[in-house]
Structure formats: structure tokens, C-alpha cells
Design an enzyme around this catalytic site. Structure first.
Site, PDB file in Angstrom:
ATOM      1  N   HIS A  69       0.621  -0.666   0.033  1.00 56.20           N
ATOM      2  CA  HIS A  69      -0.166  -0.159  -0.069  1.00 56.20           C
ATOM      3  C   HIS A  69       0.889   1.328  -0.063  1.00 56.20           C
ATOM      4  CE1 HIS A  69      -3.664  -2.404   0.893  1.00 56.20           C
ATOM      5  NE2 HIS A  69      -3.179  -2.647   1.634  1.00 56.20           N
ATOM      6  N   ASN A  94     -10.130  -3.053   2.132  1.00 57.76           N
ATOM      7  CA  ASN A  94      -9.779  -2.836   0.866  1.00 57.76           C
ATOM      8  C   ASN A  94     -11.313  -2.685  -0.133  1.00 57.76           C
ATOM      9  OD1 ASN A  94      -6.764  -3.371   0.595  1.00 57.76           O
ATOM     10  ND2 ASN A  94      -7.372  -5.485   1.036  1.00 57.76           N
ATOM     11  N   TYR A 146       0.047  -4.853  11.669  1.00 56.78           N
ATOM     12  CA  TYR A 146       0.037  -3.447  11.177  1.00 56.78           C
ATOM     13  C   TYR A 146       0.824  -2.191  12.321  1.00 56.78           C
ATOM     14  CZ  TYR A 146      -2.771  -3.801   7.632  1.00 56.78           C
ATOM     15  OH  TYR A 146      -2.839  -4.143   6.204  1.00 56.78           O
TER      16      TYR A 146
END
Length: 475
Positions: free
Chosen positions: A53, A125, A335
Site C-alpha cells: 500500500h 480494501n 500493522y
């Protein structure tokens, strides 16, 4: 003779396909060092852009709740009449920061809501499913989407080799290779939380949930030929479209909806409802209207706000929580770990990431600790000096776990063909023709052995699917 795979410490790896979980449906066990090593290493593979990303565009906006779903959740951000400032970052997945916007790829749809109970991050997404269901395979999958270590070129062979050996990818591959794999712009895509999450009401009752954001601008897509023309003129086509529409007051909007499933329904569901490669059929779990999301303010500084924005599904608020989804559980770790590495230890002190509520932790020192905290005697917990304390009323209700700790084969007994078949049968003849053509283009240069292996998977979805790809390949 094949070499034996090991950890970085030289310990032999017995299973590199399946994460260690409590029961076949999870949750995961922290003792799975091979999984943690793979995820932690992947987060440190590239500096300084995001590992995935990397190419993104973003805007501020509001989430407004117009319907009452209080029977499912006590979260203040989801109560009727509530309006919450938020930040949404769109992105491509595989390309680097300099990649073109109009490329065939999944689009990231990451949201940060600055709520009265702390930040809620929903990291999704533009597709409701993903290529894999077990996070053990995530670093391997992403390697196939990046550049070959010798040629430094993207490799169609690597992508199709992995997909043809991973039948669980069929659903997402079919979406990616369909017309929806090349959206005209970020305003013209749906957004999905993709994972299964949970909602908790004020009675302590848990309900499983899927989050959906449906574009009010309509779905619009390019063909490969149209996208090639666009890329030749503007590599930032999606960013330009988003920025300019907001600048002129044409604010994009999305309808916010949810699907819910009771614990009893989950136990009796014919498929694993916590499997990221599966959707919940709308006929069985109908859409419930919740509110509207609007983007109405462009960032003032791209680096400070878009590049340093750090989203993580670990950020939830009371009334919203996680599920045994193995991919979600791994992302809760990976993350936040990626942000600590890429942005800095105290990344959540940055203005774009900082919550609007008071923060009280016992974290100390480390890079980027620019809050200049005043030293007190209460620098550990528990303490006798008036430091911040826990509040047991916020402890979540338990959820059931059963099964032995083991590396369960996530492909065994799993139907990876029915849902892609249902999607394929919904396509019009022109959409199918485009699907076949897109797959043929993406298979350019791929060895016949790998092509044939993938076509054999398409055949298990539908014979028309396989024959269409064969014809497009000139077979």
C-alpha cells in the site's frame, strides 16, 4: 535433494503453510514463532515506504450515523445521530510510491475515525475477500507481487505460480481479473472491512459483523487498453480525480452498511464465517443501513498527513472488537509493528494519528517521544502515587475457543470453488469476455506448466471459465 527450511536461528520448520491455532477456526497462538518471525521480518524488508500500500491518496471527512443499531453495539461512534471526523487513505497494494494509479490491483481502503472513545481504525480494501486465509502465507504472497530479486522486474510467473498452488486465491483472483480490478478512480470503488469483526452491546452480547461502504458515485472501471492511455497521460489519475473533486466541492459519499451474524448462526454456518476468502451471502445475512460517509477536506501536507498516517486494526473502541479471523489476528500485530518501524516508536503522537481523547499509558522513552511528559513517581503499574488505573467495566465478554493447539491444514475440507463459481455466474457475457482477456494478458510470459495448473483450478470453478481462458490464450 531439496534443502530443509529453517528459521533464522537454523531451527527446522515443520510446517510453513498453516498457523498454529486453538482449533481449526482459531484464534492463533502467540507461541507460533515462525509466523511472528515472518511477519516481523516482512515489516522490515523495505525502507522507508510502506511494504504494501505504498502509493496512496487521502482525504478527511465525516461519518454520520442515520440508523439505530444500538441493539448490536454500545460504541458511541455508531449511535444514531453521531457524526465523527475521520481520515480515509486509498492506495494500490503492489506498486511502489512511483507506480501509476491506473494499474490492475486491489485498492486499499483504510479509515481512521477520531471518536470520543479513542481512535477506531478500519483497515480494508475495495474487495470483500483476499487471496489467502492464513497469515503464514502473507509474506510469501507479497513477495510474488514485488520485484524479482535478480531482474528487479515484476514477475507474472511468480504471481501465477503462487495462485495456481493456492486454490483459496480463486475468489480474489476472479475479482482482480474482472472489470473491477481496474477502477477509474478512488471515488468509484466500494470499501469493505473485509474481515469479520464483532459488535458488543450494553448487555455484553456479542454479534459478528461485516462492514461495507458502497460508493454513491457508482462503480466505474477501465479496460486494460483505456488504462494504458490514462497512464501515458497521468500517473496520478486517481489522486488527481479525488483531490480536484473535493477542491471544487463535489464531495464523494459512501453508504455505510453492515451484515450481522449471531454466534449460533456462526456455529451452524456451512462455511467458516471467519475465513477472509469467503463472503457472507446477502440472502442469508442481509445488508443493514447504518449511515453515510463523506470526504470533504483535502490534506494540507501530503507527507505529514498521508505518508505518516498509520492505521491498525488493533485500534478498536468499546462496542467494536475482533473475531477469530486468523488474518485479522495477525494484522493486529503486524500493522502496529510496521508503524513502529517505519514511522517511529511513538507514531501515534503525530497529529494525523493522535486521538482526540486524553492518552494515559506507561510507555516510556524511545524515539520520537516529543510529548515532553512530566516525570512522576507513577511510572509503573500498579503504583501508590495516583497513576492511571484499569477499568474492569470495559473488559469484553468471553468468546468460545475449542480444539487442540495444532497447525491445522487450512485447505483440508475447504470449498474454494463455490463462491468464485457464484461470482462467475453473476457476470454478463461481456464481463466474462473481459475477465478471460485480462487473465490472458496477465499470463504473458508465464510457463505453460503454471498456466495449465491455474486453468485446472478454473475448471473446478466452471468449465466455461477454463475454456474461456484457454481460448483467450490461443490454446
Amino acid at each position: 535433494m531439496a534443502k530443509i527450511m529453517t528459521t533464522t536461528a537454523g531451527n527446522i520448520v515443520g510446517d510453513n503453510q498453516n498457523s498454529l491455532s486453538a482449533g481449526s477456526r482459531g484464534p492463533l497462538l502467540m507461541q507460533d514463532y515462525q509466523l511472528l518471525e515472518k511477519l516481523a521480518h516482512q515489516n522490515r524488508e523495505r525502507v522507508p515506504e510502506r511494504v504494501v500500500h505504498a502509493k496512496g491518496s487521502a482525504a478527511f471527512g465525516t461519518l454520520t450515523i442515520n440508523h439505530d443499531i444500538s441493539k448490536y453495539t454500545k460504541a458511541k461512534v455508531l449511535q444514531k445521530g453521531e457524526q465523527t471526523r475521520m481520515f480515509l487513505r486509498f492506495s494500490t497494494v503492489a506498486g511502489e510510491r512511483g507506480a501509476a494509479d491506473a494499474e490492475r490491483d486491489v485498492r486499499g481502503f483504510a479509515m481512521k475515525f477520531y471518536t470520543k472513545e479513542g481512535n477506531w481504525d478500519l483497515v480494508g480494501n475495495n474487495t470483500p475477500v483476499f487471496f489467502i486465509r492464513d497469515p503464514q502465507k502473507f509474506p510469501d504472497f507479497i513477495h510474488t507481487q514485488k520485484r524479482h530479486p535478480r531482474t528487479n522486474l515484476r514477475s507474472n510467473t511468480a504471481a501465477w505460480d503462487f495462485w495456481s498452488l493456492s486454490p483459496e486465491s480463486l475468489h480474489q483472483v476472479t475479482i482482480l481479473m474482472s472489470d473491477r480490478g481496474l477502477p477509474v478512480g478512488y471515488r468509484n470503488i466500494n470499501g469493505y472491512g473485509s474481515h469479520t469483526y464483532s459488535l458488543i452491546n450494553d448487555k455484553g452480547e456479542r454479534t459478528w459483523v461485516k462492514f461495507h461502504f458502497k460508493t454513491k458515485q457508482g462503480i466505474k472501471n477501465y479496460t486494460n487498453a483505456q488504462a494504458s492511455e490514462v497512464v501515458g497521460k497521468c500517473r496520478e489519475s486517481s489522486q488527481r480525480d479525488l483531490y480536484e473533486s473535493i477542491e471544487k466541492g463535489d464531495f464523494p459519499k459512501w453508504d455505510f452498511q453492515i451484515q450481522v451474524m449471531s454466534d449460533e448462526q456462526a456455529k451452524n454456518c456451512p462455511f467458516n464465517p471467519f475465513d477472509l476468502t469467503k463472503v457472507w451471502p446477502h440472502a442469508d445475512y442481509p445488508m443493514i443501513d447504518v449511515g453515510v460517509m463523506e470526504l470533504n477536506e483535502n490534506p494540507a501536507n501530503y507527507f505529514a498527513q498521508v505518508e505518516q498516517a498509520s492505521f491498525s486494526p488493533s485500534n478498536v473502541v468499546p462496542g467494536i472488537s475482533w473475531s477469530p479471523d486468523k488474518m485479522l489476528q495477525a494484522r493486529i500485530f503486524s500493522y502496529a509493528d510496521a508503524h513502529r518501524y517505519r514511522v517511529g516508536t511513538h507514531y501515534e503522537m503525530l497529529p494525523i494519528n493522535k486521538p482526540i481523547v486524553e492518552v494515559n499509558t506507561y510507555h516510556m522513552d524511545g524515539s520520537m517521544n516529543f510529548a515532553e511528559p512530566k516525570s512522576t513517581d507513577a511510572y509503573y503499574e500498579p503504583n501508590s502515587f495516583g497513576g492511571a488505573v484499569e477499568d474492569k467495566s470495559y473488559v469484553e465478554p468471553p468468546f468460545g475457543v475449542n480444539g487442540d493447539g495444532y497447525r491445522y491444514d487450512h485447505r483440508e475440507g475447504n470449498d474454494d470453488f463455490s463462491q468464485p463459481r457464484a461470482l462467475f455466474m453473476l457476470m454478463s457475457d461481456s464481463q466474462k469476455a473481459q475477465l478471460f482477456s485480462n487473465i490472458a494478458d496477465a499470463m504473458d510470459g508465464v510457463p505453460d506448466e503454471i498456466r495449465n495448473r491455474q486453468i485446472a483450478l478454473f475448471e473446478q470453478v466452471h468449465i466455461e471459465y477454463a475454456n474461456g481462458v484457454r481460448k483467450a490464450l490461443g490454446k
